[in-house]
Write an enzyme that holds these catalytic residues in place. Sequence first.
Site, PDB file in Angstrom:
ATOM      1  N   ASP A  40     -32.815  -7.408  15.419  1.00  0.00           N
ATOM      2  CA  ASP A  40     -32.289  -6.946  16.697  1.00  0.00           C
ATOM      3  C   ASP A  40     -33.056  -5.733  17.230  1.00  0.00           C
ATOM      4  O   ASP A  40     -33.386  -5.652  18.413  1.00  0.00           O
ATOM      5  CB  ASP A  40     -30.805  -6.603  16.547  1.00  0.00           C
ATOM      6  CG  ASP A  40     -30.105  -6.427  17.891  1.00  0.00           C
ATOM      7  OD1 ASP A  40     -30.350  -5.387  18.542  1.00  0.00           O
ATOM      8  OD2 ASP A  40     -29.328  -7.308  18.279  1.00  0.00           O
ATOM      9  N   TRP A  91     -28.067  -8.259  20.505  1.00  0.00           N
ATOM     10  CA  TRP A  91     -28.659  -9.603  20.491  1.00  0.00           C
ATOM     11  C   TRP A  91     -28.202 -10.363  19.256  1.00  0.00           C
ATOM     12  O   TRP A  91     -28.009 -11.583  19.306  1.00  0.00           O
ATOM     13  CB  TRP A  91     -30.177  -9.498  20.567  1.00  0.00           C
ATOM     14  CG  TRP A  91     -30.575  -8.549  21.647  1.00  0.00           C
ATOM     15  CD1 TRP A  91     -31.366  -7.423  21.533  1.00  0.00           C
ATOM     16  CD2 TRP A  91     -30.150  -8.577  23.018  1.00  0.00           C
ATOM     17  NE1 TRP A  91     -31.449  -6.769  22.735  1.00  0.00           N
ATOM     18  CE2 TRP A  91     -30.723  -7.451  23.668  1.00  0.00           C
ATOM     19  CE3 TRP A  91     -29.345  -9.429  23.763  1.00  0.00           C
ATOM     20  CZ2 TRP A  91     -30.505  -7.180  25.020  1.00  0.00           C
ATOM     21  CZ3 TRP A  91     -29.122  -9.155  25.099  1.00  0.00           C
ATOM     22  CH2 TRP A  91     -29.695  -8.049  25.716  1.00  0.00           C
ATOM     23  N   ASP A  92     -28.028  -9.670  18.132  1.00  0.00           N
ATOM     24  CA  ASP A  92     -27.441 -10.309  16.958  1.00  0.00           C
ATOM     25  C   ASP A  92     -26.054 -10.858  17.277  1.00  0.00           C
ATOM     26  O   ASP A  92     -25.705 -11.980  16.889  1.00  0.00           O
ATOM     27  CB  ASP A  92     -27.316  -9.294  15.820  1.00  0.00           C
ATOM     28  CG  ASP A  92     -28.548  -9.256  14.925  1.00  0.00           C
ATOM     29  OD1 ASP A  92     -29.123 -10.318  14.669  1.00  0.00           O
ATOM     30  OD2 ASP A  92     -28.920  -8.165  14.487  1.00  0.00           O
ATOM     31  N   ILE A  93     -25.261 -10.043  17.939  1.00  0.00           N
ATOM     32  CA  ILE A  93     -23.891 -10.450  18.255  1.00  0.00           C
ATOM     33  C   ILE A  93     -23.882 -11.667  19.181  1.00  0.00           C
ATOM     34  O   ILE A  93     -23.199 -12.664  18.926  1.00  0.00           O
ATOM     35  CB  ILE A  93     -23.124  -9.276  18.887  1.00  0.00           C
ATOM     36  CG1 ILE A  93     -22.959  -8.152  17.857  1.00  0.00           C
ATOM     37  CG2 ILE A  93     -21.771  -9.732  19.424  1.00  0.00           C
ATOM     38  CD1 ILE A  93     -22.473  -6.848  18.450  1.00  0.00           C
ATOM     39  N   GLY A 131     -25.060 -14.759  17.294  1.00  0.00           N
ATOM     40  CA  GLY A 131     -24.033 -15.310  16.429  1.00  0.00           C
ATOM     41  C   GLY A 131     -22.999 -16.113  17.195  1.00  0.00           C
ATOM     42  O   GLY A 131     -22.538 -17.171  16.737  1.00  0.00           O
TER      43      GLY A 131
END
Length: 418
Positions: A149, A178-180, A183
């Site tokens: 991220d 961006w990870d969130i 996911g």
Amino acid sequence: MVTTDRSNPSGAQSTQTTPLAGLQVIELSSFVAAPLGGMTLAQLGAEVIRIDPIGGGPDQHRWPITNDGASLYWAGLNKGKRSVTVDLRAEPGRDLVRQLVGSCAPGTAVVVTNSAGQDWLSYDELRRYQADLIHVQVHGHSDGTPAVDYTVNAEMGFPLVTGPANHADPVNHVLPAWDIACGLYVATGVAAATRHRELTGEGCKLTIALSDVALAMAGNLGMLAEAEVTKVQRPRIGNYLYGSFARDFSSVDGRRFMVVALTRRHWRDLLTVTETQVAVSALEDALGVDFSREDDRYEYREALAGLFDRWFSRCTSAEVEAALSATALLWAPYRTFTDVVAHLGTSAGKNPIVEQIDQPGIGSYLSPGSPLVQDGRPVRARPAPLLGTDTYPVLTERLGLQREELSRLRSAGVLPEQ
């Protein structure tokens, strides 16, 4: 309909029908995006079996940690899953993973992974064991090269528009946005692919790149088009809101509040509560502008903020909260994480998605369930498993392995000690 929740170690039944009940997910993951995707699927009713190497992967001791070294990060992103550990470097360990995929009932199998360069985990390999497999591969970049991220955020431009005006250095955001988002795209993709499989009987291969999530959102929010079409290099503006009016203000006792005025009603209420109608009207006349327009408010944001500052600086935080609560304005006090925990313990801050859970290896603490509320009933938080705690039960239940075979695999180092 009564569903048995196999990811609940107690085996208790629930009369609440969950959207993805019956879905069986095999997850091999690390960092944020893939584990969050798996946990979101678990909260929607899927059985999620997380598989790690013996002794744990890179997330096993990731911060934040307790004073005893237990990872709160691990506990937070693996709620409601089952944990299996095997030697993933050895062929017998890999074969157990393949068998677990093959043991899923037809129309239920999903694999979620961000493991890179592992051909044995590929869609083409695993679909040999489950023809209608849904397979999700998370990449850093779309070409398969790695990224996280914080590197994606840097290359996408966001740190150079974040922070105070005239600040020279990049400012990374502490939230892995961006990870969130990635996911949640994983969970959305699985839900859509599940619907497709129900209609056609076919599985599918899904890939998603962290950098593509950031790129898509930079485009969706008009940031890339702004740079291309208008040739505008977006400036740093601190805590102001680009293109409208919002800013933080400080009360006389030092509490800070974020105040946002997006609509004409918000704007009118801000002028009324700060008693600045006359001053703002005079400024409009002097400048020949109309502050009911967002772009005019944005252009002269600093002059306007100076007028509002006077009111905030004369009021206590209690007076500010009481006054703003009587308006339609969007506002909130700034809080530390410690403040948030304390607020959740009050009657005003109580939130139905948060409750005390007893987390093995850590103890009791507040933990959220899913933010998706189904039929007015929050999905309760369930503890994360201890690493490897479900290895032997899962292999017995799913593969029918008997004591002698489990003992042989343990002696060979393929399985952990019990």
